[in-house]
Design a protein around this motif. Sequence first.
Motif, PDB file in Angstrom:
ATOM      1  N   ARG A 157       6.485 -41.123   6.812  1.00 11.74           N
ATOM      2  CA  ARG A 157       6.637 -42.153   5.732  1.00 11.74           C
ATOM      3  C   ARG A 157       7.211 -43.325   6.190  1.00 11.74           C
ATOM      4  N   ASN A 158       6.117 -43.662   7.894  1.00  7.74           N
ATOM      5  CA  ASN A 158       5.866 -45.159   8.179  1.00  7.74           C
ATOM      6  C   ASN A 158       4.430 -45.413   8.270  1.00  7.74           C
ATOM      7  N   LYS A 159       3.324 -44.391   7.574  1.00 12.43           N
ATOM      8  CA  LYS A 159       2.476 -44.116   7.507  1.00 12.43           C
ATOM      9  C   LYS A 159       1.928 -44.817   5.510  1.00 12.43           C
ATOM     10  N   ALA A 160       3.099 -44.281   5.287  1.00  6.79           N
ATOM     11  CA  ALA A 160       3.070 -45.057   3.231  1.00  6.79           C
ATOM     12  C   ALA A 160       3.862 -46.454   3.739  1.00  6.79           C
ATOM     13  N   PHE A 161       5.071 -46.575   4.201  1.00  8.92           N
ATOM     14  CA  PHE A 161       5.165 -47.907   4.228  1.00  8.92           C
ATOM     15  C   PHE A 161       4.333 -49.075   4.791  1.00  8.92           C
ATOM     16  N   ALA A 162       3.453 -48.546   5.592  1.00  7.06           N
ATOM     17  CA  ALA A 162       2.582 -49.741   6.199  1.00  7.06           C
ATOM     18  C   ALA A 162       1.170 -49.696   5.243  1.00  7.06           C
ATOM     19  N   VAL A 163       0.962 -48.489   3.957  1.00  3.27           N
ATOM     20  CA  VAL A 163       0.119 -49.251   3.544  1.00  3.27           C
ATOM     21  C   VAL A 163       0.516 -50.171   2.684  1.00  3.27           C
ATOM     22  N   GLY A 164       1.693 -50.279   1.986  1.00  2.00           N
ATOM     23  CA  GLY A 164       2.615 -51.143   1.027  1.00  2.00           C
ATOM     24  C   GLY A 164       2.211 -52.386   1.761  1.00  2.00           C
ATOM     25  N   GLU A 165       2.431 -52.094   3.438  1.00  2.00           N
ATOM     26  CA  GLU A 165       2.437 -53.630   4.114  1.00  2.00           C
ATOM     27  C   GLU A 165       1.530 -54.115   3.516  1.00  2.00           C
ATOM     28  N   ALA A 166      -0.101 -53.035   4.289  1.00  2.00           N
ATOM     29  CA  ALA A 166      -1.385 -53.432   3.806  1.00  2.00           C
ATOM     30  C   ALA A 166      -1.631 -54.335   2.705  1.00  2.00           C
ATOM     31  N   MET A 167      -1.195 -53.809   1.920  1.00  2.00           N
ATOM     32  CA  MET A 167      -1.564 -54.246   0.015  1.00  2.00           C
ATOM     33  C   MET A 167      -1.213 -55.845   0.303  1.00  2.00           C
ATOM     34  N   TRP A 168       0.163 -56.027   0.977  1.00  2.00           N
ATOM     35  CA  TRP A 168       1.193 -57.548   1.136  1.00  2.00           C
ATOM     36  C   TRP A 168       0.224 -58.178   1.781  1.00  2.00           C
ATOM     37  N   ASN A 169      -0.384 -58.043   2.407  1.00  2.00           N
ATOM     38  CA  ASN A 169      -1.178 -58.827   3.857  1.00  2.00           C
ATOM     39  C   ASN A 169      -2.872 -58.132   3.458  1.00  2.00           C
ATOM     40  N   SER A 170      -2.882 -58.036   1.914  1.00  2.00           N
ATOM     41  CA  SER A 170      -4.333 -57.723   1.976  1.00  2.00           C
ATOM     42  C   SER A 170      -5.725 -59.285   1.496  1.00  2.00           C
ATOM     43  N   GLY A 171      -4.172 -60.658   1.937  1.00  2.00           N
ATOM     44  CA  GLY A 171      -4.742 -61.701   0.851  1.00  2.00           C
ATOM     45  C   GLY A 171      -4.999 -61.987  -0.273  1.00  2.00           C
ATOM     46  N   TRP A 172      -4.208 -60.870  -1.372  1.00  2.00           N
ATOM     47  CA  TRP A 172      -4.429 -61.159  -2.401  1.00  2.00           C
ATOM     48  C   TRP A 172      -3.704 -63.407  -3.937  1.00  2.00           C
ATOM     49  N   HIS A 173      -2.523 -63.373  -2.128  1.00  4.22           N
ATOM     50  CA  HIS A 173      -1.926 -64.529  -2.687  1.00  4.22           C
ATOM     51  C   HIS A 173      -3.016 -65.719  -2.254  1.00  4.22           C
ATOM     52  N   THR A 174      -3.965 -65.745  -1.372  1.00  3.23           N
ATOM     53  CA  THR A 174      -4.630 -66.753  -0.630  1.00  3.23           C
ATOM     54  C   THR A 174      -6.044 -67.013  -1.182  1.00  3.23           C
ATOM     55  N   THR A 175      -6.298 -65.771  -2.454  1.00  2.00           N
ATOM     56  CA  THR A 175      -7.831 -66.106  -3.095  1.00  2.00           C
ATOM     57  C   THR A 175      -7.422 -66.299  -5.040  1.00  2.00           C
ATOM     58  N   PRO A 176      -8.321 -66.605  -5.514  1.00  3.99           N
ATOM     59  CA  PRO A 176      -7.677 -66.693  -6.955  1.00  3.99           C
ATOM     60  C   PRO A 176      -7.937 -65.169  -7.167  1.00  3.99           C
ATOM     61  N   LEU A 177      -9.203 -64.509  -6.911  1.00  4.04           N
ATOM     62  CA  LEU A 177      -9.560 -63.097  -7.313  1.00  4.04           C
ATOM     63  C   LEU A 177      -7.819 -62.187  -7.128  1.00  4.04           C
ATOM     64  N   GLY A 178      -6.901 -62.884  -6.397  1.00  6.25           N
ATOM     65  CA  GLY A 178      -5.990 -62.043  -6.889  1.00  6.25           C
ATOM     66  C   GLY A 178      -5.639 -62.145  -7.707  1.00  6.25           C
ATOM     67  N   ARG A 179      -5.369 -62.599  -8.671  1.00  4.92           N
ATOM     68  CA  ARG A 179      -4.464 -62.752 -10.034  1.00  4.92           C
ATOM     69  C   ARG A 179      -5.344 -61.966 -11.034  1.00  4.92           C
ATOM     70  N   LEU A 180      -6.046 -61.644 -10.578  1.00  7.08           N
ATOM     71  CA  LEU A 180      -6.905 -60.428 -11.556  1.00  7.08           C
ATOM     72  C   LEU A 180      -6.626 -58.975 -11.202  1.00  7.08           C
ATOM     73  N   LEU A 181      -5.708 -58.627 -10.407  1.00  3.12           N
ATOM     74  CA  LEU A 181      -5.476 -57.972  -9.781  1.00  3.12           C
ATOM     75  C   LEU A 181      -3.823 -57.957  -9.582  1.00  3.12           C
ATOM     76  N   ARG A 182      -2.673 -59.246 -10.174  1.00  2.00           N
ATOM     77  CA  ARG A 182      -1.960 -59.391  -9.148  1.00  2.00           C
ATOM     78  C   ARG A 182      -0.559 -58.617 -10.351  1.00  2.00           C
ATOM     79  N   SER A 183      -1.054 -58.053 -11.178  1.00  4.55           N
ATOM     80  CA  SER A 183      -0.096 -56.662 -11.836  1.00  4.55           C
ATOM     81  C   SER A 183      -0.005 -55.322 -10.635  1.00  4.55           C
ATOM     82  N   ASP A 184      -1.405 -55.447 -11.080  1.00  2.73           N
ATOM     83  CA  ASP A 184      -1.569 -53.634 -10.867  1.00  2.73           C
ATOM     84  C   ASP A 184      -1.141 -53.690  -8.642  1.00  2.73           C
ATOM     85  N   ILE A 185      -0.891 -54.694  -7.770  1.00  5.76           N
ATOM     86  CA  ILE A 185      -0.684 -55.457  -6.213  1.00  5.76           C
ATOM     87  C   ILE A 185       0.821 -54.731  -6.468  1.00  5.76           C
ATOM     88  N   ILE A 186       1.128 -55.636  -7.233  1.00  6.97           N
ATOM     89  CA  ILE A 186       3.001 -55.763  -7.694  1.00  6.97           C
ATOM     90  C   ILE A 186       2.944 -54.163  -7.673  1.00  6.97           C
TER      91      ILE A 186
END
Length: 420
Positions: A357-386
């Motif tokens: 359970r905790n590892k699954a939550f950690a995977v979601g946190e890792a995606m949130w902290n992947s830097g998608w909001h700091t790079t323009p490339l994040g716009r290409l995957l924004r819906s998938d990431i959400i």
Amino acid sequence: MALFDNLRKKILGSDFDYDGFVGDLYEFHPQLKILLVTNGIFFNNRDSYWRFLWPVISVLLSIITCAFELMFIHHGVDIEDYSFATECFCYFLIIFTIPIVYTSVMLNRNNIIQILDTMNRDFLFICNLGSKYRKTFLQGQMLIKKLCVCWLIFCVSIVLMYIFSTTAILLYQSLFATQHENMVRPLIFPFWLPADDPYRTPNYEIFFFLQCVEGLIVPQTFSVYIYVLFHILLHHYYLMSMMTFDIEVLFHGLDESVVSLSYTDSRLMEVKVILRNRMRRVVKWHSLVLGSVDAVSSVYGPPLVYQVTITSLVTCLVAYQVADSLDHGKLHVIFTMLFIATCVQLWIPCYLGTLIRNKAFAVGEAMWNSGWHTTPLGRLLRSDIIIFIKRCQKPVSIKFTGLPNLELETFSSVGVSSCT
């Protein structure tokens, strides 16, 4: 001595070559096929009728034993020997687990084989990835192997204590006891017959043999059942670690300037394909984890429901036996070990449920902290990431009708209820 050192190194993996290993899941874990044969799961001739032999023998002997234990419970209550009655009731609850485990496994045999085949494909795929993936994953697999050895030794030690304590008394009676001591030959478990003496020949020899067989069936069933459960769960725990590695490099090595290009530009299309492939692998692994945990729930749900339900009762009965022996100035070592085993057999799945359970939550946190909001490339995957982050908010746990979430909180509640 050299043989012992080689065996110790093989078990502990002290000289294991993580970079040079070539093989699949079953070569790394040969114990999987060996142990699952006792559950009626064959890997070579999967439809052979011989696979039913040991499960049918185990279930029939267990049902017969449970019938005897019910008779003993009635006798103990009738003569007001509550120590005898509670001990028999404790054994009845434990032995009744055997037909539940075998029935559940045999009915869901194809699900187990499918889970293991998927795990084998994961094993081969990850072993062909980079050194970081390969070494981390194989180190996790080596830990599973070590835990398997520790668990099997623990289970074997309990049954050996039962058998050796009885045979030691028999040996003393044969070698040192005199005719005036009037000692009765012991059985492994308490026994009684309504119109006969179970300790006369040949009754004693028959019942002693059957009790030895049943004493081997119970730990063998529990050891394989718990081992397969924690092997599958730990495998997917380390699979989620691989997902974390993929998320960390989701945007690495890509040109951010392509985001400003036209949608038809070949460079932008190439980056999109790379991002989609990276994201697809993460989503695929996450779906595998969810599907495998659901499959494990369907296979081992009934035994787990029974296991969680009776553990507090068995703990109370065993604790009563220990307390009763202490009142007579003795420490019942076997029941003390049985008390520890009762706690451990429930703690393992509850701890692993919390870990997953905790590892699954950690995977979601890792995606949130992947830097998608700091790079323009994040716009290409924004819906998938959400969508992925929202999926990770759903707890990954073993669920079955009548079964609470299999977590450490469940273990704590069972422990509290047994104490009260």
